[in-house]
Scaffold this motif. Structure first.
Motif, PDB file in Angstrom:
ATOM      1  N   UNK A 126       3.508  13.059  -9.790  1.00  0.00           N
ATOM      2  CA  UNK A 126       4.682  12.258 -10.165  1.00  0.00           C
ATOM      3  C   UNK A 126       4.779  12.272 -11.688  1.00  0.00           C
ATOM      4  N   UNK A 127       5.997  12.352 -12.216  1.00  0.00           N
ATOM      5  CA  UNK A 127       6.209  12.404 -13.662  1.00  0.00           C
ATOM      6  C   UNK A 127       7.080  11.243 -14.125  1.00  0.00           C
ATOM      7  N   UNK A 181      -1.436  13.204   1.641  1.00  0.00           N
ATOM      8  CA  UNK A 181      -0.423  13.621   0.659  1.00  0.00           C
ATOM      9  C   UNK A 181      -0.368  12.629  -0.508  1.00  0.00           C
ATOM     10  N   UNK A 182       0.147  13.131  -1.636  1.00  0.00           N
ATOM     11  CA  UNK A 182       0.350  12.305  -2.820  1.00  0.00           C
ATOM     12  C   UNK A 182       1.848  12.156  -3.069  1.00  0.00           C
ATOM     13  N   UNK A 183       2.205  11.159  -3.844  1.00  0.00           N
ATOM     14  CA  UNK A 183       3.610  10.963  -4.179  1.00  0.00           C
ATOM     15  C   UNK A 183       3.867   9.582  -4.723  1.00  0.00           C
ATOM     16  N   UNK A 209      -2.484   9.127  -0.334  1.00  0.00           N
ATOM     17  CA  UNK A 209      -2.897   8.431   0.883  1.00  0.00           C
ATOM     18  C   UNK A 209      -4.054   9.218   1.491  1.00  0.00           C
ATOM     19  N   UNK A 210      -5.085   8.507   1.882  1.00  0.00           N
ATOM     20  CA  UNK A 210      -6.241   9.195   2.463  1.00  0.00           C
ATOM     21  C   UNK A 210      -5.899   9.782   3.823  1.00  0.00           C
ATOM     22  N   UNK A 236       0.806  -1.212   0.000  1.00  0.00           N
ATOM     23  CA  UNK A 236       0.000   0.000   0.000  1.00  0.00           C
ATOM     24  C   UNK A 236       0.838   1.259   0.000  1.00  0.00           C
ATOM     25  N   UNK A 237       0.170   2.375   0.079  1.00  0.00           N
ATOM     26  CA  UNK A 237       0.854   3.658   0.047  1.00  0.00           C
ATOM     27  C   UNK A 237       1.491   4.016   1.377  1.00  0.00           C
ATOM     28  N   UNK A 238       1.322   3.209   2.400  1.00  0.00           N
ATOM     29  CA  UNK A 238       1.908   3.535   3.696  1.00  0.00           C
ATOM     30  C   UNK A 238       3.038   2.577   4.039  1.00  0.00           C
ATOM     31  N   UNK A 239       3.675   1.990   3.071  1.00  0.00           N
ATOM     32  CA  UNK A 239       4.739   1.014   3.264  1.00  0.00           C
ATOM     33  C   UNK A 239       5.635   1.365   4.439  1.00  0.00           C
TER      34      UNK A 239
END
Length: 156
Positions: free
Chosen positions: A98-99, A49-51, A154-155, A12-15
């Motif tokens: 992100x690019x 936050x996003x990333x 991440x929410x 998940x996004x919280x690794x």
């Protein structure tokens, strides 16, 4: 690569790191001890936050090697110590801040570039495939690590 993506998705996004986890060396330069890219102890995106989070394989286990929080900074670990990098340039398509191509600079004598391809999307994110992280030291040494990962938000 598919197994790595499945592992990345499961994390998940919280690794988050396992308590007491030792840094794992995933790539290094010659035997002269120049520097090594190691596992991040904390690769979680902050709430709201996003990333992106990128992994590489070490002994068939995914190892977190880069975290970027969109609009903020990226972090890698060199010889077990965190190195903070600032985003200097982007190119290609983008999603979640992100690019496809990103260049990071200014971290304790290290710079990094990231090249990724956007893959399949999932709720709140997208898989990053066929990635490369290149870390350069001020002394001219360079490490290139193949990666995969996720970009998303991440929410709260």
């Amino acid at each position: 690569m598919k197994n790595l993506l499945i592992a990345a998705s499961a994390a998940g996004l919280c690794a988050c790191a396992t308590p007491g986890e030792k840094p794992t060396y995933v790539a290094s330069t010659n035997d002269d001890g120049s520097f090594a890219l190691t596992a991040l102890s904390d690769a979680a995106l902050p709430a709201g936050k996003c990333g992106m989070i990128l992994w590489t394989l070490d002994s068939n286990s995914p190892i977190r090697v880069l975290r970027y929080v969109s609009g903020e900074t990226a972090v890698i670990a060199v010889n077990g110590a965190p190195v903070t990098l600032s985003l200097a340039e982007t190119a290609g398509g983008g999603n979640f801040g992100v690019f496809e191509r990103q260049v990071f600079v200014g971290g304790a004598g290290y710079d990094a570039s990231v090249d990724v391809h956007f893959g399949l999307g999932f709720d709140g994110g997208v898989y990053l495939e066929r990635g490369l992280v290149t870390v350069r030291s001020a002394t001219g040494w360079e490490i290139v690590a193949p990666t995969a990962g996720i970009a998303g938000c991440r929410s709260k």
